[in-house]
Design a protein around this motif. Structure first.
Motif, PDB file in Angstrom:
ATOM      1  N   ALA A 330       0.868  -1.176   0.000  1.00  0.00           N
ATOM      2  CA  ALA A 330       0.000   0.000   0.000  1.00  0.00           C
ATOM      3  C   ALA A 330       0.907   1.228   0.000  1.00  0.00           C
ATOM      4  N   HIS A 331       0.670   2.116  -0.931  1.00  0.00           N
ATOM      5  CA  HIS A 331       1.576   3.257  -1.116  1.00  0.00           C
ATOM      6  C   HIS A 331       0.925   4.550  -0.633  1.00  0.00           C
ATOM      7  N   PHE A 332       1.759   5.429  -0.137  1.00  0.00           N
ATOM      8  CA  PHE A 332       1.302   6.726   0.347  1.00  0.00           C
ATOM      9  C   PHE A 332       0.494   7.457  -0.723  1.00  0.00           C
ATOM     10  N   HIS A 333      -0.655   7.949  -0.311  1.00  0.00           N
ATOM     11  CA  HIS A 333      -1.569   8.756  -1.114  1.00  0.00           C
ATOM     12  C   HIS A 333      -2.304   7.927  -2.181  1.00  0.00           C
ATOM     13  N   ALA A 334      -2.102   6.615  -2.199  1.00  0.00           N
ATOM     14  CA  ALA A 334      -2.880   5.770  -3.115  1.00  0.00           C
ATOM     15  C   ALA A 334      -4.303   5.633  -2.589  1.00  0.00           C
ATOM     16  N   GLU A 335      -5.230   5.282  -3.470  1.00  0.00           N
ATOM     17  CA  GLU A 335      -6.605   5.034  -3.052  1.00  0.00           C
ATOM     18  C   GLU A 335      -6.688   3.665  -2.387  1.00  0.00           C
ATOM     19  N   GLY A 336      -7.571   3.568  -1.405  1.00  0.00           N
ATOM     20  CA  GLY A 336      -7.754   2.299  -0.720  1.00  0.00           C
ATOM     21  C   GLY A 336      -9.156   2.188  -0.165  1.00  0.00           C
ATOM     22  N   TRP A 337      -9.579   0.938   0.093  1.00  0.00           N
ATOM     23  CA  TRP A 337     -10.906   0.658   0.624  1.00  0.00           C
ATOM     24  C   TRP A 337     -10.767  -0.339   1.771  1.00  0.00           C
ATOM     25  N   ALA A 338     -11.395  -0.025   2.894  1.00  0.00           N
ATOM     26  CA  ALA A 338     -11.326  -0.875   4.080  1.00  0.00           C
ATOM     27  C   ALA A 338     -12.738  -1.299   4.460  1.00  0.00           C
ATOM     28  N   LEU A 339     -12.944  -2.612   4.571  1.00  0.00           N
ATOM     29  CA  LEU A 339     -14.280  -3.170   4.835  1.00  0.00           C
ATOM     30  C   LEU A 339     -14.279  -3.962   6.139  1.00  0.00           C
ATOM     31  N   PRO A 340     -15.130  -3.601   7.110  1.00  0.00           N
ATOM     32  CA  PRO A 340     -15.226  -4.396   8.340  1.00  0.00           C
ATOM     33  C   PRO A 340     -15.697  -5.812   8.037  1.00  0.00           C
ATOM     34  N   ARG A 341     -15.087  -6.770   8.692  1.00  0.00           N
ATOM     35  CA  ARG A 341     -15.532  -8.148   8.522  1.00  0.00           C
ATOM     36  C   ARG A 341     -16.888  -8.351   9.182  1.00  0.00           C
ATOM     37  N   PRO A 342     -17.708  -9.230   8.615  1.00  0.00           N
ATOM     38  CA  PRO A 342     -19.044  -9.442   9.167  1.00  0.00           C
ATOM     39  C   PRO A 342     -19.010  -9.784  10.657  1.00  0.00           C
ATOM     40  N   GLY A 343     -19.853  -9.099  11.419  1.00  0.00           N
ATOM     41  CA  GLY A 343     -19.978  -9.399  12.840  1.00  0.00           C
ATOM     42  C   GLY A 343     -18.905  -8.804  13.720  1.00  0.00           C
ATOM     43  N   ARG A 344     -17.991  -8.013  13.149  1.00  0.00           N
ATOM     44  CA  ARG A 344     -16.878  -7.488  13.945  1.00  0.00           C
ATOM     45  C   ARG A 344     -17.071  -6.046  14.383  1.00  0.00           C
ATOM     46  N   VAL A 345     -18.187  -5.438  14.035  1.00  0.00           N
ATOM     47  CA  VAL A 345     -18.417  -4.047  14.410  1.00  0.00           C
ATOM     48  C   VAL A 345     -19.041  -3.987  15.804  1.00  0.00           C
ATOM     49  N   LEU A 346     -18.475  -3.158  16.658  1.00  0.00           N
ATOM     50  CA  LEU A 346     -19.005  -2.899  17.996  1.00  0.00           C
ATOM     51  C   LEU A 346     -19.783  -1.585  17.969  1.00  0.00           C
ATOM     52  N   LEU A 347     -20.846  -1.530  18.764  1.00  0.00           N
ATOM     53  CA  LEU A 347     -21.692  -0.347  18.786  1.00  0.00           C
ATOM     54  C   LEU A 347     -21.704   0.240  20.199  1.00  0.00           C
ATOM     55  N   TYR A 348     -21.327   1.516  20.315  1.00  0.00           N
ATOM     56  CA  TYR A 348     -21.286   2.202  21.608  1.00  0.00           C
ATOM     57  C   TYR A 348     -22.287   3.350  21.614  1.00  0.00           C
ATOM     58  N   ARG A 349     -23.001   3.461  22.731  1.00  0.00           N
ATOM     59  CA  ARG A 349     -23.907   4.586  22.931  1.00  0.00           C
ATOM     60  C   ARG A 349     -23.621   5.186  24.298  1.00  0.00           C
ATOM     61  N   ASP A 350     -23.474   6.507  24.348  1.00  0.00           N
ATOM     62  CA  ASP A 350     -23.122   7.197  25.591  1.00  0.00           C
ATOM     63  C   ASP A 350     -21.858   6.607  26.209  1.00  0.00           C
ATOM     64  N   GLY A 351     -20.934   6.177  25.350  1.00  0.00           N
ATOM     65  CA  GLY A 351     -19.638   5.685  25.809  1.00  0.00           C
ATOM     66  C   GLY A 351     -19.606   4.239  26.250  1.00  0.00           C
ATOM     67  N   GLU A 352     -20.757   3.555  26.279  1.00  0.00           N
ATOM     68  CA  GLU A 352     -20.824   2.171  26.755  1.00  0.00           C
ATOM     69  C   GLU A 352     -21.206   1.233  25.615  1.00  0.00           C
ATOM     70  N   LEU A 353     -20.676   0.002  25.672  1.00  0.00           N
ATOM     71  CA  LEU A 353     -20.962  -0.981  24.634  1.00  0.00           C
ATOM     72  C   LEU A 353     -22.433  -1.361  24.647  1.00  0.00           C
ATOM     73  N   VAL A 354     -23.072  -1.299  23.476  1.00  0.00           N
ATOM     74  CA  VAL A 354     -24.437  -1.781  23.332  1.00  0.00           C
ATOM     75  C   VAL A 354     -24.399  -3.250  22.987  1.00  0.00           C
ATOM     76  N   THR A 355     -23.765  -3.588  21.874  1.00  0.00           N
ATOM     77  CA  THR A 355     -23.638  -4.982  21.464  1.00  0.00           C
ATOM     78  C   THR A 355     -22.786  -5.041  20.210  1.00  0.00           C
ATOM     79  N   GLY A 356     -22.549  -6.274  19.737  1.00  0.00           N
ATOM     80  CA  GLY A 356     -21.814  -6.474  18.492  1.00  0.00           C
ATOM     81  C   GLY A 356     -20.413  -6.953  18.733  1.00  0.00           C
TER      82      GLY A 356
END
Length: 375
Positions: A330-356
């Motif tokens: 990966a080279h500096f200033h090149a275009e890139g795309w980053a995709l979260p793996r399924p089920g790996r996203v965490l969700l926080y509300r008011d600073g605390e973990l909701v789920t995920g």
């Protein structure tokens, strides 16, 4: 061996500085337990209070259900290894190791028999007559450990025992310490600010901030599912991606894409609520070709991690990081795309973990309506 039970423990210094704020903690018999946190969070104060070197302002400390809060350090039956090892410079290795038994008025024969056993156990044979100044850092650490365990304490307390070693010795000492604790099976509490050390050694970890415990869990639990934004931002050798978003129609609008709200979180977050999406760089797939639903941007930094690289993308003013394999370029200033793996996203509300973030399967992210691929 002994269990440790702490209830409502407080330590307030003159001037109103609250080092420990009504802590509750349980450490199981034979457990290898880590106190982890930034400087000034209270972890060393907690360790010293368990040892009796600091007097508690309030609350209780019990070993095997026996209240030891007001007992003198020598009557608590704990061994301690200090950060600087605190060896007596004028004493030989044997005399240093035998010293706790001397304080207990054991006979010379018993003292040196037990010290000789500790010397063999910790690989110090041939060094018995040396003084601390003639030893390497790793050897001093083992002498300090031998001195701490020679009297068979019920609890072993370690205050950043590896911090004075260089990187190579630290890794060797870490492996040695883990094997030793498993072999003797003594209840062990150790303080560290090094999260890699805590993740590698501990059965469980307490993450501390400002005199409070923010999360307790196994290394896997603390790494994969941080309970709040403080732990999420503190744990991990690579910083977690924490991206602000808003719930909208069963998804979270974040960074130019919509991430689906995990099924188990539906009903817990409502349309219009502001949340933070967290995903570790290790759980991001990276591509130099456009990917539907991925965060698209330009590479701003590439950091070599040895067996991998950490790629940082500038995504519309937000920073998104992904770990890529050592053969991936990966080279500096090149275009890139980053995709979260399924089920790996965490969700926080008011600073605390909701789920995920549990690793369960889930739908892929999709582009926001009206948004195209970044080209």
């Amino acid at each position: 061996m002994a269990s440790i039970t702490i209830r409502e423990l407080a330590k307030v210094y003159p001037g109103g500085v609250r080092a420990l704020d009504a802590l509750d903690l349980d450490v199981g018999t034979g457990e290898f337990f880590a106190l982890l946190g930034p400087s000034g969070c209270g972890k060393t104060t907690l360790l010293r209070t368990i040892a009796g070197l600091e007097a508690a302002t309030g609350g209780t400390i019990s070993l095997d259900e026996k209240d030891v809060t007001r007992l003198q350090p020598g009557r608590r039956d704990v061994g301690m290894v200090f950060q600087d090892y605190a060896l007596f410079p004028h004493m030989t290795v044997m005399d240093n190791i035998a010293y706790p038994l001397r304080v207990r008025k054991q006979s010379r024969a018993v003292r040196y028999k037990r010290a000789a056993e500790a010397v063999r156990e910790l690989g110090l044979t041939g060094m018995e007559g040396r003084r601390p100044g003639e030893l390497s850092g790793g050897q001093q650490q083992r002498v300090a450990l031998a001195r701490a365990v020679v009297a068979d304490p019920r609890v072993l307390l370690l205050d950043e025992p590896l911090s004075n070693l260089d990187a190579r010795l630290r890794l060797e000492a870490r492996t040695f310490l883990k094997r030793f604790q498993q072999r003797v099976a003594v209840t062990t509490v150790f303080v560290t600010h090094d999260q890699a050390e805590a993740l590698a050694l501990a059965d469980r970890i307490a993450v501390m901030e400002s005199g409070r415990i923010r999360q307790i869990g196994t290394p896997a639990e603390v790494f994969r599912r941080p309970a709040n934004l403080f732990v999420a931002s503190f744990i991990g050798s690579t910083p977690m991606n924490l991206l602000p978003g808003k719930v909208r129609g069963g998804a979270v609008a974040v960074g130019g894409v919509e991430l689906p709200v995990p099924e188990e979180a539906r009903g817990l977050v409502l349309d219009g609520q502001e949340v933070v999406c967290g995903v570790r760089p290790e759980y991001m797939d990276f591509s130099t070709e456009p990917v539907d639903g991925a965060f698209g941007g330009r590479v701003s930094v590439v950091e070599n991690l040895g067996g991998a690289s950490l790629v940082t993308l500038d995504v519309g003013g937000e920073t998104v990081r992904a770990v890529v394999g050592e053969d991936f370029e990966a080279h500096f200033h090149a275009e890139g795309w980053a995709l979260p793996r399924p089920g790996r996203v965490l969700l926080y509300r008011d600073g605390e973990l909701v789920t995920g973030g549990g690793g369960e399967a889930g739908p892929a992210a999709k582009p926001l309506a009206g948004e195209g691929r970044r080209g």
